[in-house]
Every structure is written in C-alpha cells, then in structure tokens.
Write a protein that holds these residues in place. Structure first.
Motif, mmCIF file in Angstrom:
data_model
loop_
_atom_site.group_PDB
_atom_site.id
_atom_site.type_symbol
_atom_site.label_atom_id
_atom_site.label_comp_id
_atom_site.label_asym_id
_atom_site.label_seq_id
_atom_site.Cartn_x
_atom_site.Cartn_y
_atom_site.Cartn_z
ATOM 1 N N ILE A 411 0.943 -1.423 0.008
ATOM 2 C CA ILE A 411 0.004 -0.036 0.003
ATOM 3 C C ILE A 411 0.897 1.323 0.000
ATOM 4 O O ILE A 411 0.669 2.296 -0.713
ATOM 5 N N SER A 412 1.802 1.057 0.891
ATOM 6 C CA SER A 412 2.751 2.416 0.816
ATOM 7 C C SER A 412 3.602 2.770 -0.603
ATOM 8 O O SER A 412 3.444 3.861 -0.895
ATOM 9 N N VAL A 413 4.062 1.637 -1.168
ATOM 10 C CA VAL A 413 4.543 1.879 -2.362
ATOM 11 C C VAL A 413 3.443 2.603 -3.675
ATOM 12 O O VAL A 413 3.918 3.312 -4.327
ATOM 13 N N LYS A 414 2.207 1.727 -3.412
ATOM 14 C CA LYS A 414 1.639 2.319 -4.398
ATOM 15 C C LYS A 414 0.977 3.766 -4.159
ATOM 16 O O LYS A 414 0.979 4.424 -5.185
ATOM 17 N N GLU A 415 0.997 4.140 -2.902
ATOM 18 C CA GLU A 415 0.777 5.543 -2.471
ATOM 19 C C GLU A 415 1.603 6.527 -2.903
ATOM 20 O O GLU A 415 1.327 7.715 -3.392
ATOM 21 N N LEU A 416 3.105 6.089 -2.927
ATOM 22 C CA LEU A 416 4.126 6.721 -3.368
ATOM 23 C C LEU A 416 4.142 7.044 -4.998
ATOM 24 O O LEU A 416 4.130 8.265 -5.372
ATOM 25 N N LEU A 417 3.606 5.964 -5.587
ATOM 26 C CA LEU A 417 3.714 6.055 -7.066
ATOM 27 C C LEU A 417 2.162 6.944 -7.426
ATOM 28 O O LEU A 417 2.253 7.615 -8.443
ATOM 29 N N LEU A 418 1.154 6.845 -6.589
ATOM 30 C CA LEU A 418 0.290 7.662 -6.870
ATOM 31 C C LEU A 418 0.530 9.050 -6.895
ATOM 32 O O LEU A 418 -0.008 9.884 -7.651
ATOM 33 N N ASN A 419 1.088 9.493 -5.700
ATOM 34 C CA ASN A 419 1.639 10.880 -5.716
ATOM 35 C C ASN A 419 2.684 11.254 -6.464
ATOM 36 O O ASN A 419 2.617 12.373 -7.072
ATOM 37 N N GLN A 420 3.271 10.317 -7.287
ATOM 38 C CA GLN A 420 4.235 10.806 -8.261
ATOM 39 C C GLN A 420 3.258 11.068 -9.467
ATOM 40 O O GLN A 420 3.649 11.992 -10.160
ATOM 41 N N PHE A 421 2.377 10.417 -9.789
ATOM 42 C CA PHE A 421 1.631 10.204 -11.070
ATOM 43 C C PHE A 421 0.677 11.616 -10.818
ATOM 44 O O PHE A 421 0.697 12.539 -11.775
ATOM 45 N N LYS A 422 0.291 11.966 -9.647
ATOM 46 C CA LYS A 422 -0.308 13.301 -9.299
ATOM 47 C C LYS A 422 0.474 14.522 -9.593
ATOM 48 O O LYS A 422 0.030 15.593 -10.086
ATOM 49 N N ALA A 423 1.772 14.334 -8.917
ATOM 50 C CA ALA A 423 2.707 15.348 -9.070
ATOM 51 C C ALA A 423 2.791 15.823 -10.856
ATOM 52 O O ALA A 423 3.279 16.914 -11.169
ATOM 53 N N GLU A 424 3.193 14.527 -11.464
ATOM 54 C CA GLU A 424 3.528 14.443 -12.813
ATOM 55 C C GLU A 424 2.413 15.255 -13.501
ATOM 56 O O GLU A 424 2.434 16.235 -14.435
ATOM 57 N N LEU A 425 1.118 15.045 -13.308
ATOM 58 C CA LEU A 425 0.131 15.702 -14.019
ATOM 59 C C LEU A 425 -0.108 17.103 -13.702
ATOM 60 O O LEU A 425 -0.509 17.788 -14.479
ATOM 61 N N ALA A 426 -0.039 17.613 -12.398
ATOM 62 C CA ALA A 426 0.055 18.851 -12.065
ATOM 63 C C ALA A 426 0.812 19.701 -12.653
ATOM 64 O O ALA A 426 0.957 20.849 -13.109
ATOM 65 N N ALA A 427 2.133 19.212 -12.898
ATOM 66 C CA ALA A 427 3.335 19.874 -13.536
ATOM 67 C C ALA A 427 2.777 20.005 -14.944
ATOM 68 O O ALA A 427 3.222 21.344 -15.670
ATOM 69 N N ILE A 428 2.204 19.253 -15.693
ATOM 70 C CA ILE A 428 1.990 19.160 -17.182
ATOM 71 C C ILE A 428 0.862 20.368 -17.153
ATOM 72 O O ILE A 428 0.961 21.341 -18.127
ATOM 73 N N LYS A 429 -0.149 20.517 -16.328
ATOM 74 C CA LYS A 429 -1.245 21.085 -16.474
ATOM 75 C C LYS A 429 -0.884 22.818 -16.281
ATOM 76 O O LYS A 429 -1.501 23.465 -16.533
ATOM 77 N N SER A 430 0.365 22.693 -15.340
ATOM 78 C CA SER A 430 0.720 24.177 -14.926
ATOM 79 C C SER A 430 1.528 24.815 -16.011
ATOM 80 O O SER A 430 1.853 26.073 -15.857
ATOM 81 N N ARG A 431 1.818 24.073 -17.044
ATOM 82 C CA ARG A 431 2.709 24.715 -18.081
ATOM 83 C C ARG A 431 1.804 25.748 -18.833
ATOM 84 O O ARG A 431 0.768 25.602 -19.049
#
Length: 431
Positions: A411-431
């Motif tokens: 669960i902990s690893v999945k949550e780390l990856l989930l946060n990573q995906f959200k950060a990548e998505l937020a970075a793309i949308k902020s461009r």
C-alpha cells in the motif's frame, strides 16, 4: 429314493436335515447349512442371517446418500453383490440385488459426470503446470507444484480414454524437479570449487603473513584481496572459517607493516566485497525504474532479488539504508508492472493516448487498487484481532505479522507512485 421335504417356502427348504436356498437369477439351489437342534430353529437362524445381509445393503445406501464423493462406493457395492450371491441365509435375494442394481446405475451415472468434471479440473491444473514448467524460481515454484499435485490427487480419476493426461502432468512435474535437482547439483559443484579456491587463498595468506619483505608482500596481499572478491558466494555451511582465517592473516601482516612504516592508518583499506555487490545491485534496480519496458524490468528485478539473497550478508552487519533503497526500487518496479498490466487490460489503446490521459488513467486505476488493498488489510487485521481475543496469551504468528507487513508495504509503495503520478499531472497542467 428322494427324502421327503421337511420344510419349504419360496426362499428355501429343508430336506434330509439339510437346509437349502432356492436358486434365483439363474443360480441353482444350494445347501447353506444343516439342522442342528430342530427344523424350526435352523430356519429361524438362516432367516436372521438374511436380515444381516439386508442391513448391509441399507448401510451402503445410507453411506452413499451422505457421501460427497458417491462414486468412490462403486467397488464396495460390487463386493457386496458378490457377498450376497454367496451368502448363507434365507430371504428375498432378488429384491436385495435389484436394489443394488439400481444403486449401481446411479453411481455409474455419477461417476460419468464426476469424471467429466475431473477432466475439466485436471486440464486446468495441467495448464497451470505447463505455465510453471520452465520456471527457475525453485523455491516458490516447488511449493506451487506441491499444491498442484495435492489438488490433482484429490480430484480423482478421469475416463480411460483421457488417461494420458496423468502421464502428461507427471512428466511436467517430474521434469521440473529433475531440473531443480540438476541445478542444485551444479550449484553445489560450483560452491565446492569456490571453497577450494578460498582455501587456497587462505593458505597463500597464511604463508605470507610472517614475510619480512614488507613492500613486496603488501602488494601480494592486495592481489589476494582482489582475487578474493572475484571468487563468488558460497553457503555459510560450506565456507567454514575461510573468511575469518583470511582476514586474520591480513591483519597480522598489516599490523607489522604499519609499525615498520610508522603509519597510524591502514595501508590497504579493505572494502567488504559483499557490500560492493549490494551497492551494484541497488544501482541497477534504481536504473530499472527508468526503463520503458516495465515487463522486462520486473523480470530482471526478480533476478536481482535472488542475487541479493545470494550475497549473504549477515543481518547484524547489513547496511539498512542500502537494503531499504534496494527493496524500495524493486517494490516500485513490481507495483508499476502490475499497474500497467491492469491498465492495458482495461484500455486497449493506452499507449496511443496523450500523456495527460495516460496519467489520469494511472491515477484512477492506482486509486482503485489502493482502496482494494486497504479493504483487504482491514479484513485481515480484523481476523487477527479476533484470533487474539480468543487467546490473548498466544503471541501472533510470525507468518501473520509478515503478511501484514507485506500488505502495508504494498500500500505504501502504491501511494508513493500515486503521488508521483499526481505531481507529474499537476506539472503538465501548470505549463
């Protein structure tokens, strides 16, 4: 001149003080006993014996009615039929045999149905065995084959026309265990050669440790250390005290060397070759995280786990930070591989979608996987709490604790990856 019949009914008769059973279903009359006290007493005795035979038929019916595997009683029925035909008693044998005939028909129908079902189950087990046939994960696959074998035996027989499935299954199971045996025999032979090499290096070190030609000997010790690193791992039980003996010889010589040279430090800094091997494995695992082929990365990560285990560092001396880095990298690879399998099964054209859409799909699927994992964890923890309530003095089994920790780590690893995906998505949308 034939003796007068002393007693007779539809099932038998007494003649010349001998008791006879009348023939039935093509069987001839036969003597079943003699009059001991009186005709009446003998007739009663053999009628009572027939009631015993009747009870055996009743008992068989009850057993079949209560049994899950009804077909297993066919042989018992066939033996009982022969028993009745040869039994000494007076009664309606055709009626009893008719009951057995009807029960046999039911059992044979059940057997045909069961064997058809058995064939379906065994075909599925055979497919599982075929998928494992070439595995080199010896420990885990051995356990899986043992489970398959147990299910196979429990399943029961198939029709004779399909009996070749038995030999096919046995060939796969035996083939795997033959390969495993050959692998460990080869591995043991390699280990024996490595032990021999270690022992040779120890002998050289012991010979050199008292040398007075300090500079030349220091260089020789350095070469021995480099050779030692390249020999490879051996089981602790086979290694004995080779490392301790080698280290002791090095220490003896370099203590003398430092004193002679007036040095306070060590001439040659010895780096634990096992730690170097683990650092190399960790670096490769972290590089695999960047791989575009996550399936290949996952397979390689499995190999890295085996290699890490084979390094054989004593837990007391394990670099915990290094171990955590390695485990985290492998866990991320496995979770990413599983995620992508689920994603691509639900989204056939995933690779052709824009990056934003891909990230949104990953976030959605990963969130769902985390939710299911947490539900499973809550259920399991609830079961454990229930067990502990029943027996508060009993300590929790190590396997239970291990399973809980593995689930929490997933669960902990999945949550780390989930946060990573959200950060990548937020970075793309902020461009």
């Amino acid at each position: 001149m034939m003796e007068e019949i002393q007693w007779s009914d539809e099932y038998g008769y007494v003649r010349d003080n001998k008791v006879y059973l009348r023939g039935f279903l093509g069987y001839p009359d036969r003597q079943i006993g003699e009059v001991k006290q009186s005709v009446e007493a003998s007739v009663k005795y053999f009628r009572d014996r027939f009631e015993t035979a009747t009870q055996k038929v009743n008992e068989l019916h009850e057993l079949v009615n209560e049994a899950q595997n009804k077909g297993s009683y066919l042989m018992k029925l066939l033996h009982l039929r022969q028993y009745l035909i040869e039994f000494d008693g007076l009664g309606d044998y055709p009626a009893l045999l008719d009951r057995l005939d009807k029960l046999e028909a039911e059992l044979r129908t059940t057997i045909v149905h069961n064997r058809g079902r058995n064939l379906e189950i065994k075909r599925a087990l055979l497919q599982e065995a075929e998928a494992l046939a070439d595995s080199t994960d010896w420990k885990e696959t051995s356990e899986k084959f043992k489970e398959l074998k147990a299910k196979w035996i429990k399943t029961g027989a198939v029709d004779k026309e399909h009996e070749e499935i038995e030999s096919q299954f046995d060939a796969i199971v035996n083939g795997f265990f033959d390969r495993r045996k050959a692998y460990f025999e080869q591995k043991n032979e390699i280990s024996r050669r490595r032990v021999s090499r270690y022992e040779d290096l120890v002998k050289q070190a012991m010979y050199l440790k008292d040398s007075t030609d300090l500079d030349v000997t220091a260089s020789k010790f350095k070469r021995l250390q480099e050779q030692w690193k390249k020999v490879g791992k051996v089981p602790k039980a086979m290694a004995g005290t080779t490392w301790e003996d080698f280290k002791k010889a090095n220490d003896v010589f370099f203590e003398r060397y430092k004193k002679a040279k007036g040095q306070s430090g060590t001439y040659v800094k010895r780096v634990d070759p096992k730690k170097l091997a683990q650092e190399k494995l960790t670096k490769e695992a972290e590089e695999l995280l960047q791989s575009s082929d996550i399936t290949h990365a996952s397979e390689r990560a499995k190999q890295l786990l085996m290699e890490w285990k084979n390094v054989g560092v004593n837990p007391k001396f394990q670099d915990r930070q290094l171990s955590d880095r390695f485990r985290a990298a492998c866990d991320k690879i496995f979770e990413m591989n599983y995620l992508m399998r689920v994603v691509k099964r639900k989204n056939f054209f995933f690779d052709k979608k824009p990056l934003v859409d891909q990230l949104q799909i990953k976030i959605s699927v990963m969130s769902d996987l985390i939710r299911k994992d947490k539900m499973e964890l809550d259920t399991y923890e609830g079961n454990v709490d229930g067990m502990n309530m029943l027996n508060k003095s009993q300590t929790m089994d190590k396997m239970v604790v291990s399973k809980l920790n593995v689930q929490k780590r997933k669960i902990s690893v999945k949550e780390l990856l989930l946060n990573q995906f959200k950060a990548e998505l937020a970075a793309i949308k902020s461009r």
